[in-house]
Design a protein around this motif. Structure first.
Motif, mmCIF file in Angstrom:
data_model
loop_
_atom_site.group_PDB
_atom_site.id
_atom_site.type_symbol
_atom_site.label_atom_id
_atom_site.label_comp_id
_atom_site.label_asym_id
_atom_site.label_seq_id
_atom_site.Cartn_x
_atom_site.Cartn_y
_atom_site.Cartn_z
ATOM 1 N N ALA A 86 0.838 -1.204 0.000
ATOM 2 C CA ALA A 86 0.000 0.000 0.000
ATOM 3 C C ALA A 86 0.869 1.249 0.000
ATOM 4 N N ARG A 87 1.960 1.248 0.781
ATOM 5 C CA ARG A 87 2.844 2.410 0.802
ATOM 6 C C ARG A 87 3.449 2.650 -0.579
ATOM 7 N N THR A 88 3.849 1.564 -1.265
ATOM 8 C CA THR A 88 4.447 1.705 -2.593
ATOM 9 C C THR A 88 3.437 2.281 -3.591
ATOM 10 N N LEU A 89 2.222 1.742 -3.560
ATOM 11 C CA LEU A 89 1.186 2.244 -4.471
ATOM 12 C C LEU A 89 0.870 3.707 -4.186
ATOM 13 N N ALA A 90 0.803 4.071 -2.899
ATOM 14 C CA ALA A 90 0.501 5.449 -2.541
ATOM 15 C C ALA A 90 1.598 6.395 -3.015
ATOM 16 N N GLN A 91 2.852 5.961 -2.881
ATOM 17 C CA GLN A 91 3.948 6.811 -3.329
ATOM 18 C C GLN A 91 3.915 6.996 -4.849
ATOM 19 N N GLU A 92 3.620 5.894 -5.577
ATOM 20 C CA GLU A 92 3.515 5.991 -7.033
ATOM 21 C C GLU A 92 2.342 6.900 -7.437
ATOM 22 N N GLY A 93 1.282 6.802 -6.692
ATOM 23 C CA GLY A 93 0.126 7.650 -6.976
ATOM 24 C C GLY A 93 0.453 9.123 -6.770
ATOM 25 N N GLN A 94 1.147 9.422 -5.681
ATOM 26 C CA GLN A 94 1.503 10.817 -5.416
ATOM 27 C C GLN A 94 2.444 11.353 -6.476
ATOM 28 N N ASP A 95 3.421 10.534 -6.897
ATOM 29 C CA ASP A 95 4.344 10.975 -7.951
ATOM 30 C C ASP A 95 3.588 11.250 -9.252
ATOM 31 N N ALA A 96 2.651 10.363 -9.595
ATOM 32 C CA ALA A 96 1.866 10.565 -10.818
ATOM 33 C C ALA A 96 0.997 11.815 -10.706
ATOM 34 N N LEU A 97 0.452 12.067 -9.513
ATOM 35 C CA LEU A 97 -0.375 13.255 -9.304
ATOM 36 C C LEU A 97 0.458 14.521 -9.497
ATOM 37 N N ASP A 98 1.676 14.504 -8.971
ATOM 38 C CA ASP A 98 2.550 15.658 -9.135
ATOM 39 C C ASP A 98 2.931 15.889 -10.594
#
Length: 328
Positions: A33-45
């Motif tokens: 979940a932490r990995t997916l959340a980090q990837e999501g935040q990077d994509a959002l940025d």
């Protein structure tokens, strides 16, 4: 900066979640979940909102947390899916957080409350009205809407939309619109019947009355003349027979007194005399009546008859006889 705030504390949030709520979550799941959340935040940025929505949604499916759900809402806003984003924000507000929740959860709740207020005025809306018939179905972009929503203000995402209404026995009505953020539009659809309106039949002209040909009077007149002629013949024949009988009886019945053996001849004579009298009376009446009918028969207009020639009857009256003359 605000967009990164929840994500920077995401690891701590996932590590310090209440144990009771996620007792069945393994360390591997938390790490995923932490990995997916980090990837999501990077994509959002980076403005890759499709990837951001996918990653935050999958992370939230593993460990449900406001810090992940707010990432989903922000990705939806970036995609222009304002309705779904609004619902994600409102879900965070409805669920709330526990009193001992991590500070990142508290911050996510506060940001969700502020961002949903900023988002609400941006959501466009449409009001659909249908005339001509009660629609069996109304659709926006192929998705049916409840019949109770017809005529009510309905929020939609900004952009192009196709609105379609259908009803049995009517042609479908359709309209294409474009809605910018924060706008509202009324859409009127009219359902036209596919059954042609019944045209009242044209009143038929009454047929012209056929010309009076005088046929009944003619037939009755001819019949009366025929009966009259037969009566005259009967009267003449029976009269002659009666006269013959009278001559014979004069010799054997002096003074009108007949012997017994000649009484039958006397009765026959009297019967023949009666028949002769009746025959002449009927014959005379028939000839007179038939002649009157033919004389008073309406005149036929030759231009209105279908035949140039027809039956012609003319009475013939002279000394000692009454009759009729006809031609075809």
């Amino acid at each position: 900066m605000t967009l990164r705030l929840c994500a920077l504390g995401l690891g701590a949030c996932l590590w310090f979640m209440p144990t009771v709520a996620h007792a069945d979550t393994s360390d591997v799941d938390r790490a995923t979940a932490r990995t997916l959340a980090q990837e999501g935040q990077d994509a959002l940025d980076d403005g890759d909102f499709d990837t951001a929505r996918d990653r935050f949604t999958r992370a939230d499916a593993i460990i449900h947390a406001p810090t992940l759900l707010i990432g989903v809402a922000r990705a939806q806003v970036g995609l222009g899916h304002l309705i779904e984003a609004q619902e994600a924000y409102n879900r965070i507000l409805r669920e709330g957080i526990a009193p001992d929740a991590p500070e990142a959860f508290t911050l996510a709740l506060e940001e969700a409350r502020r961002e949903v207020l900023e988002l609400s005025p941006r959501v466009p809306a449409v009001t659909i009205r249908v005339d001509g018939a009660h629609p069996s179905q109304v659709m926006i972009d192929g998705v049916p809407i409840p019949s109770a929503a017809i005529g009510a203000r309905r929020p939609v995402d900004p952009g192009e939309h196709t609105i379609r209404a259908i009803a049995p026995g009517h042609r479908a009505a359709e309209a294409s619109i474009f809605l910018a953020e924060g706008t509202h539009q009324d859409v009127h659809l009219t359902l036209a019947s596919t059954t042609p309106e019944a045209t009242p039949p044209r009143p038929e002209e009454a047929p012209l009355a056929p010309p009076r040909s005088g046929f009944p009077s003619k037939a009755l007149g001819l019949t009366a003349l025929g009966v009259g002629g037969a009566g005259i013949v009967l009267g003449g024949v029976t009269g002659i027979m009666a006269l013959a009988r009278h001559a014979a009886l004069t010799e054997v019945c002096p003074g009108d007194v007949c012997p017994r053996q000649h009484e039958g001849a006397r009765d026959t004579y009297r019967t023949l005399g009666t028949l002769s009298t009746v025959g002449f009376i009927v014959g005379g009446a028939g000839i007179v009546g038939g002649s009157l009918l033919l004389l008073t028969m309406p005149t036929v207009d030759a231009s209105r008859t279908s035949s140039p020639q027809g039956l012609r009857i003319a009475p013939q009256i002279g000394p000692g006889y009454v009759g009729a003359k006809g031609s075809f």
